[in-house]
Write a protein that holds these residues in place. Structure first.
Motif, mmCIF file in Angstrom:
data_model
loop_
_atom_site.group_PDB
_atom_site.id
_atom_site.type_symbol
_atom_site.label_atom_id
_atom_site.label_comp_id
_atom_site.label_asym_id
_atom_site.label_seq_id
_atom_site.Cartn_x
_atom_site.Cartn_y
_atom_site.Cartn_z
ATOM 1 N N GLU A 241 0.823 -1.202 0.000
ATOM 2 C CA GLU A 241 0.000 0.000 0.000
ATOM 3 C C GLU A 241 0.861 1.258 0.000
ATOM 4 O O GLU A 241 0.475 2.287 -0.569
ATOM 5 N N LEU A 242 2.016 1.193 0.630
ATOM 6 C CA LEU A 242 2.879 2.369 0.691
ATOM 7 C C LEU A 242 3.625 2.617 -0.615
ATOM 8 O O LEU A 242 4.146 3.729 -0.836
ATOM 9 N N ARG A 243 3.696 1.607 -1.457
ATOM 10 C CA ARG A 243 4.413 1.793 -2.711
ATOM 11 C C ARG A 243 3.700 2.798 -3.616
ATOM 12 O O ARG A 243 4.355 3.590 -4.317
ATOM 13 N N SER A 244 2.376 2.761 -3.594
ATOM 14 C CA SER A 244 1.622 3.680 -4.478
ATOM 15 C C SER A 244 1.866 5.142 -4.117
ATOM 16 O O SER A 244 2.211 5.947 -5.005
ATOM 17 N N PRO A 245 1.711 5.559 -2.841
ATOM 18 C CA PRO A 245 2.006 6.981 -2.554
ATOM 19 C C PRO A 245 3.467 7.343 -2.775
ATOM 20 O O PRO A 245 3.764 8.464 -3.209
ATOM 21 N N LEU A 246 4.388 6.422 -2.503
ATOM 22 C CA LEU A 246 5.791 6.734 -2.750
ATOM 23 C C LEU A 246 6.069 6.879 -4.246
ATOM 24 O O LEU A 246 6.867 7.716 -4.669
ATOM 25 N N THR A 247 5.417 6.045 -5.028
ATOM 26 C CA THR A 247 5.569 6.178 -6.483
ATOM 27 C C THR A 247 5.015 7.519 -6.956
ATOM 28 O O THR A 247 5.611 8.200 -7.814
ATOM 29 N N ALA A 248 3.875 7.890 -6.383
ATOM 30 C CA ALA A 248 3.298 9.187 -6.749
ATOM 31 C C ALA A 248 4.220 10.325 -6.332
ATOM 32 O O ALA A 248 4.419 11.294 -7.100
ATOM 33 N N LEU A 249 4.807 10.217 -5.148
ATOM 34 C CA LEU A 249 5.745 11.249 -4.705
ATOM 35 C C LEU A 249 6.962 11.316 -5.623
ATOM 36 O O LEU A 249 7.467 12.407 -5.937
ATOM 37 N N SER A 250 7.423 10.138 -6.034
ATOM 38 C CA SER A 250 8.572 10.105 -6.928
ATOM 39 C C SER A 250 8.253 10.785 -8.259
ATOM 40 O O SER A 250 9.060 11.547 -8.805
ATOM 41 N N LEU A 251 7.051 10.535 -8.782
ATOM 42 C CA LEU A 251 6.649 11.171 -10.040
ATOM 43 C C LEU A 251 6.513 12.682 -9.877
ATOM 44 O O LEU A 251 6.927 13.470 -10.747
ATOM 45 N N GLN A 252 5.943 13.087 -8.754
ATOM 46 C CA GLN A 252 5.802 14.517 -8.497
ATOM 47 C C GLN A 252 7.165 15.190 -8.374
ATOM 48 O O GLN A 252 7.369 16.324 -8.849
#
Length: 473
Positions: A241-252
């Protein structure tokens, strides 16, 4: 004595053996005493009957006493079994008949029957009888001889008991030991399990008294397995579950890097992106650790160690090139292991990744595999600072990092390796590459062979050739 009491209180087997042995000894002593006394008394009764038979023989046959020697016994007779036969007269009659020199000086007033008398300081058993001719005769035997004969007879009665009781004690001790063998085997089987082996304990061959205890253990194992499974599922789900927000943060962060900003903001953005990347790596390691702690499927075919070396080096070469580290495979020997390909890749990749990260730029990392005594020995050694002996056990703990380490990482790499090796039944050992300078680390993983290893080009899968200790790969 205190040690004996402690062992008696702690060991059911010892307590049972001691109690049974004590009961057998007490019963044997009581039975032996009764048997000895009974045989002793019976031997005395038989000797009294012998005196009566001798007297009756003289009475019925009217045998004269002149055939006896001067001491009242037959010539050439046994000294120990002698029986004295003589007339019993008063003084006047003895003088008239010429029997003054009788062997024993017995009182003439003795009544008929059995008597125990002291004659000249020696005890005698004497039978006095009046014959049909109204003559009184005395049949005597030394009491000491009688006691010796009775004692020998009683001891012969005890002899089987004295021989059989020690044998019985040994049989009881061995029988108790064999009865407890299933429990000892159960203890050894449970003690030899790893923390991942939570399957139920086999209770088919156990005694009925122990079976409820084993059933309780099996229920506890089920609860522990459920708890561990819940924990692993939580870790895996949380990491996923934490991978999705971290991926989003990485993209941002990537999109933000394209915008115009000051040098200070750009520097802080780089630090932020590194932190996000470390977080993603940590989540990947947590997922890997959760998978490593679960029971893997049984492989359908053995896997080549050389093939795994190629797979790992293909993934890890960019990192080695960036550090200008000489990495390669030492030797061409191969081994076929009956383990999961994913497990073996995870083990070797984590070990090689650690070796590269902790080796100084321009250092060396060597991979090799050998076979010995039915074991494949996989070695990864480097020229880095190594790990002190005091720290070599703690480095397998999750999130533990050696003091003074400045390398980026989560501290889960060796924990993943330890979890996998324990699950597949392998052994891992750490040592210094150079004992003299206390530097370098050599990691050795021993795994049982699926089949005899092959030399040279023995490979189970086709793959491009490996770098052989190339300079600055």
């Amino acid at each position: 004595m205190d040690g004996f009491k402690k062992r008696l209180n702690e060991s059911v087997q010892f307590k049972l053996s001691f109690t049974l042995s004590l009961v057998i000894l007490v019963i044997a002593i009581l039975a032996g005493s009764f048997s000895f006394v009974s045989a002793f008394d019976e031997a005395h009764e038989l000797q009294d009957d012998m005196l009566r038979q001798v007297a009756a023989l003289f009475d019925r046959q009217h045998l004269p006493l002149s055939h006896l020697g001067d001491d009242g016994r037959a010539r050439d007779s046994d000294e120990e079994s002698r029986v004295v036969v003589q007339y019993l007269y008063d003084g006047s009659k003895a003088a008239a008949t010429g029997n003054i020199g009788a062997p024993l000086l017995l009182p003439p007033t003795l009544p008929d029957g059995l008597h125990t008398l002291d004659v000249s300081g020696e005890p005698f058993r004497v039978l006095v009888k009046t014959t049909s001719d109204n003559e009184r005769i005395a049949v005597a035997q030394e009491a000491g001889v009688r006691n010796d004969i009775a004692r020998a007879s009683a001891l012969r009665t005890l002899m089987p008991l004295l021989i059989l009781v020690p044998i019985l004690l040994l049989i009881v001790a061995d029988l108790v030991r064999k009865l407890f063998l299933p429990i000892a085997s159960l203890s050894a089987e449970i003690d030899g399990r790893s923390e991942q082996e939570l399957h139920p304990v086999e209770d088919r061959y156990l005694p009925a008294e122990v079976r409820p205890f084993v059933v309780a253990i099996n229920r506890l194992l089920v609860r522990v397995e459920q708890s561990m499974e819940t924990q692993r599922r939580f870790v895996a789900d949380a990491a996923h579950e934490l991978r999705s927000p971290l991926t989003a943060l990485s993209l941002q962060a990537e999109r933000l890097a394209q915008a115009e900003m000051s040098d200070l903001a750009h520097e802080r953005l780089i630090t932020l992106r590194r932190g996000i990347e470390r977080g993603r790596n940590l989540l990947d390691q947590l997922l890997t650790l959760a998978k490593a702690q679960t029971v893997s499927t049984v492989p359908k075919a053995p896997i080549s160690v050389q093939h795994i070396f190629r797979r790992v080096l293909e993934d890890i070469l960019p990192l080695a090139e960036a550090r200008q580290i000489d990495i390669g495979v030492d030797g061409e020997q191969d081994a076929a292991l009956w383990v999961s390909e994913a497990d073996l890749i995870a083990v070797i990749k984590n070990l090689v990744d650690n070796a590269i990260r902790y080796t100084q730029d321009g250092g060396t990392v060597d991979l090799s595999v050998t076979t010995k005594d039915g074991q494949a020995i996989v070695r990864i050694q480097d020229s880095g600072p190594g790990i002190s002996v005091a720290e070599q056990q703690r480095v397998f703990d999750p999130f533990y990092r050696t003091p003074g380490s400045d390398q980026a990482g989560s501290g889960l790499g060796l924990a993943i390796v330890k979890a996998i090796t324990d699950r597949i039944g392998a052994k891992i050992a750490l040592a210094l590459t150079d004992e003299a300078s206390h530097s370098g680390l050599r990691v050795q993983v021993s795994v049982s062979l699926a089949r005899p290893s092959h030399q040279g080009s023995a490979r189970t899968r086709n793959a491009p050739p490996l770098p052989q200790d190339t300079e600055s790969v």
